[in-house]
Each structure stands twice: as structure tokens, then as C-alpha cells.
Design a protein around this motif. Structure first.
Motif, PDB file in Angstrom:
ATOM      1  N   SER A 173      52.251  29.125  50.019  1.00 62.67           N
ATOM      2  CA  SER A 173      52.856  28.112  50.887  1.00 62.67           C
ATOM      3  C   SER A 173      52.492  26.698  50.433  1.00 62.67           C
ATOM      4  CB  SER A 173      52.427  28.324  52.341  1.00 62.67           C
ATOM      5  OG  SER A 173      51.065  27.992  52.519  1.00 62.67           O
ATOM      6  N   GLU A 212      50.540  37.142  66.061  1.00 67.54           N
ATOM      7  CA  GLU A 212      49.970  36.087  66.895  1.00 67.54           C
ATOM      8  C   GLU A 212      48.467  35.961  66.673  1.00 67.54           C
ATOM      9  OE1 GLU A 212      51.051  37.001  70.884  1.00 67.54           O
ATOM     10  OE2 GLU A 212      53.094  36.193  70.699  1.00 67.54           O
ATOM     11  N   GLN A 214      48.562  31.695  51.783  1.00 62.88           N
ATOM     12  CA  GLN A 214      48.287  30.268  51.932  1.00 62.88           C
ATOM     13  C   GLN A 214      48.518  29.533  50.612  1.00 62.88           C
ATOM     14  OE1 GLN A 214      44.129  28.939  52.254  1.00 62.88           O
ATOM     15  NE2 GLN A 214      44.697  27.817  54.104  1.00 62.88           N
ATOM     16  N   SER A 263      49.876  31.006  57.194  1.00 61.18           N
ATOM     17  CA  SER A 263      49.094  32.048  57.855  1.00 61.18           C
ATOM     18  C   SER A 263      48.833  33.183  56.871  1.00 61.18           C
ATOM     19  CB  SER A 263      49.858  32.569  59.075  1.00 61.18           C
ATOM     20  OG  SER A 263      49.043  33.404  59.860  1.00 61.18           O
ATOM     21  N   SER A 283      60.315  33.755  61.454  1.00 65.63           N
ATOM     22  CA  SER A 283      60.050  32.492  62.138  1.00 65.63           C
ATOM     23  C   SER A 283      58.777  32.556  62.976  1.00 65.63           C
ATOM     24  CB  SER A 283      61.234  32.112  63.026  1.00 65.63           C
ATOM     25  OG  SER A 283      61.467  33.113  64.006  1.00 65.63           O
ATOM     26  N   GLU A 284      58.325  33.763  63.322  1.00 65.44           N
ATOM     27  CA  GLU A 284      57.117  33.903  64.124  1.00 65.44           C
ATOM     28  C   GLU A 284      55.853  33.742  63.284  1.00 65.44           C
ATOM     29  OE1 GLU A 284      57.047  37.473  66.381  1.00 65.44           O
ATOM     30  OE2 GLU A 284      58.864  37.000  67.508  1.00 65.44           O
ATOM     31  N   ILE A 285      55.987  33.831  61.965  1.00 66.19           N
ATOM     32  CA  ILE A 285      54.824  33.720  61.094  1.00 66.19           C
ATOM     33  C   ILE A 285      54.567  32.247  60.782  1.00 66.19           C
ATOM     34  CG2 ILE A 285      53.831  34.355  58.874  1.00 66.19           C
ATOM     35  CD1 ILE A 285      55.597  36.834  58.898  1.00 66.19           C
ATOM     36  N   LYS A 286      53.428  31.776  61.183  1.00 61.96           N
ATOM     37  CA  LYS A 286      53.044  30.379  60.971  1.00 61.96           C
ATOM     38  C   LYS A 286      52.905  30.095  59.479  1.00 61.96           C
ATOM     39  CE  LYS A 286      49.341  27.209  62.366  1.00 61.96           C
ATOM     40  NZ  LYS A 286      48.051  27.137  63.113  1.00 61.96           N
ATOM     41  N   SER A 287      53.419  28.978  59.032  1.00 66.40           N
ATOM     42  CA  SER A 287      53.347  28.600  57.621  1.00 66.40           C
ATOM     43  C   SER A 287      51.892  28.554  57.161  1.00 66.40           C
ATOM     44  CB  SER A 287      53.993  27.227  57.409  1.00 66.40           C
ATOM     45  OG  SER A 287      53.875  26.825  56.063  1.00 66.40           O
ATOM     46  N   ASN A 330      47.994  34.200  63.333  1.00 65.55           N
ATOM     47  CA  ASN A 330      48.432  32.806  63.498  1.00 65.55           C
ATOM     48  C   ASN A 330      47.400  31.962  64.250  1.00 65.55           C
ATOM     49  OD1 ASN A 330      50.884  33.107  62.173  1.00 65.55           O
ATOM     50  ND2 ASN A 330      52.063  33.415  64.048  1.00 65.55           N
ATOM     51  N   ASN A 331      46.759  32.571  65.259  1.00 67.94           N
ATOM     52  CA  ASN A 331      45.833  31.840  66.126  1.00 67.94           C
ATOM     53  C   ASN A 331      44.377  31.919  65.675  1.00 67.94           C
ATOM     54  OD1 ASN A 331      48.002  31.176  67.802  1.00 67.94           O
ATOM     55  ND2 ASN A 331      47.741  33.022  69.048  1.00 67.94           N
TER      56      ASN A 331
END
Length: 255
Positions: A68, A186, A65, A215, A209-213, A189-190
Motif C-alpha cells: 500500500s 474489523e 502495508q 491493514s 472496501s471494508e479493509i482499511k488501507s 483494522n482496529n
């Protein structure tokens, strides 16, 4: 080294791998043809254990985090970090690497519990795997790869972990498959899992691309084994093993 490659080498007496792992060699073929197989066990155990502890701290302090957000400071609940002291470290596989992680964890003031299919150690509390997953704040996957551990960390078992817990895999892809990779990503991310860390070498199947910014997923470079000390020890053990094959005074036998 599959069978097809081994068959091309005439008068092959031995195969010596510069790693602790020999699963990529066709061991059945070697056994059937009296070919000695050696490795370099334990040479990078300390290096890998320290890397795993670093990954744990990186998740506890939400390094992904911070990266990012370009290390800006934010004073809100979403940026709360965690202390290690008093947390429960759950180690799955108490071999050379797992044992060293346990020792470091205990030194940090963590409660260390473990499950292991082979090794036992009275210095730490043994728990069944399901209970370990439920109780741990940081789960370390240190299992060797063989048939019984192939799907150890499937979705069913991973879902037992606390929402705040972090999953750290020393041996990426061991004990879980691509579908479980997706589940872990997931879940983090959630907000259903606190964090996930593994070396990039092991996770080539990952879709970034599946990794949420932002996360709390940390996939550092594959440098866990790569220290001056580990490399020196690996080379020494490798040379010992090669000489042992030549002299038939075998060292570091796999089989």
C-alpha cells in the motif's frame, strides 16, 4: 454435482473428482445408488502448505502495508515487523496439509502446538482449542469441513487470540462464516488482531472496501494448489482412480 445433475446421467458407476474435496458431490445420493466416489488426496498438500507458510511470512513482514505504501521505507514503530524464530505456531487440523505446515514450522524454529479432531502426532504438543487460540502467535485453520467444524472459528473463539496474533486460513470459509469474516477484518483494522490471510478464491464474500488501507490483511490469488508438481501428481492419481472405477480395483475411494 447435486442430486438433480447426477440423476441425469444414465448408468452412472462412479464419480472421480480432480481434487481432495468431494463435499460438492451429493454423497448420500451416490451411496444410496451404489455410485463410487473417488478423489485425489494429498496431491497438493505440500503446495498448499508452502503457500500457507508464505502467507505467514507476508503477515510477519507486513507485506500488505508495504504494498500500500509502494515499498517506501519508514523508520517508526508502526512499521516494526516480526521474526518467526521462537514464535508459537498453532495448527487447527493436523491432516495432510496441517502436518506439513507443522513440519516446516518446526524446521523454522517455531514452537508447534495443535488441536485436531482426528489426527494425533507425538512430535508436537496437543492443546485444547481454546488454549491454542490464547497461546499462538500464528493460528493456521486447516480443518476439514463437516458438521462439527462448521462454526469452529466463531467470534467467541476468535476473540481469545492475542492482539498481536495472526489468523491464516488454508481453507477459507471452513469453520467460520460471513459474520466472522467481518469480525476478523474489523479486528485487524482496529489493531485488535495482528493480521489475517486467506486465498482470494475462498473469500468472494469479502467487501474490499471494508479493509482499511495498509491493514495487515493479505488475500493473494488462488494459486495454493497450482504448482507443476501438484498438478502432475493430481493427474496421475485421477487417472488411477478412473481406471480403478472401470476395473473395479478402486483407488482413492471417498466412499
Amino acid at each position: 454435482f447435486p442430486k438433480e445433475e447426477l440423476e441425469k446421467i444414465k448408468n452412472l458407476r462412479g464419480v472421480s473428482t480432480l481434487s481432495a474435496w468431494a463435499q460438492w458431490i451429493d454423497l448420500d445420493y451416490c451411496k444410496q445408488n451404489n455410485i463410487v466416489v473417488t478423489n485425489t488426496p494429498g496431491a497438493n498438500s505440500q503446495s498448499v502448505a508452502e503457500y500457507a507458510i508464505w502467507m505467514m511470512f507476508s503477515l510477519a513482514k507486513k507485506l500488505p502495508q508495504q504494498i500500500s505504501e509502494k515499498f517506501e521505507t519508514h523508520d517508526d514503530e508502526n512499521h516494526h515487523q516480526s521474526e518467526i524464530l521462537g514464535k508459537t505456531m498453532g495448527i487447527v487440523g493436523l491432516g495432510n496439509i496441517g502436518g506439513r505446515i507443522a513440519k516446516i514450522g518446526k524446521g523454522l524454529g517455531m514452537d508447534v502446538i495443535y488441536w485436531s479432531p482426528k489426527s494425533k502426532n507425538n512430535d508436537y504438543q496437543y492443546e485444547e482449542l481454546t488454549e491454542l487460540l490464547k497461546e499462538s502467535d500464528y493460528v493456521f485453520n486447516c480443518v476439514e469441513t463437516y458438521q462439527d467444524t462448521k462454526n469452529l472459528f466463531d467470534k467467541k473463539n476468535l476473540s481469545l487470540m492475542k492482539k498481536s496474533a495472526c489468523f491464516i486460513s488454508v481453507l477459507g470459509g471452513m469453520g467460520y462464516g460471513q459474520e466472522d469474516d467481518k469480525y476478523i477484518i474489523e479486528a485487524v483494522n482496529n489493531g485488535n488482531l495482528g493480521g489475517f490471510a486467506v486465498e482470494s478464491e475462498h473469500e468472494k464474500s469479502f467487501m474490499v472496501s471494508e479493509i482499511k488501507s495498509g491493514s495487515n490483511i493479505f488475500i493473494p490469488g488462488s494459486y495454493a494448489y497450482y504448482t507443476n508438481e501438484a498438478e502432475t501428481l493430481s493427474l496421475r492419481k485421477w487417472v488411477e482412480a478412473i481406471i480403478g472405477i472401470i476395473t473395479q480395483d478402486y483407488k482413492h475411494l471417498v466412499q
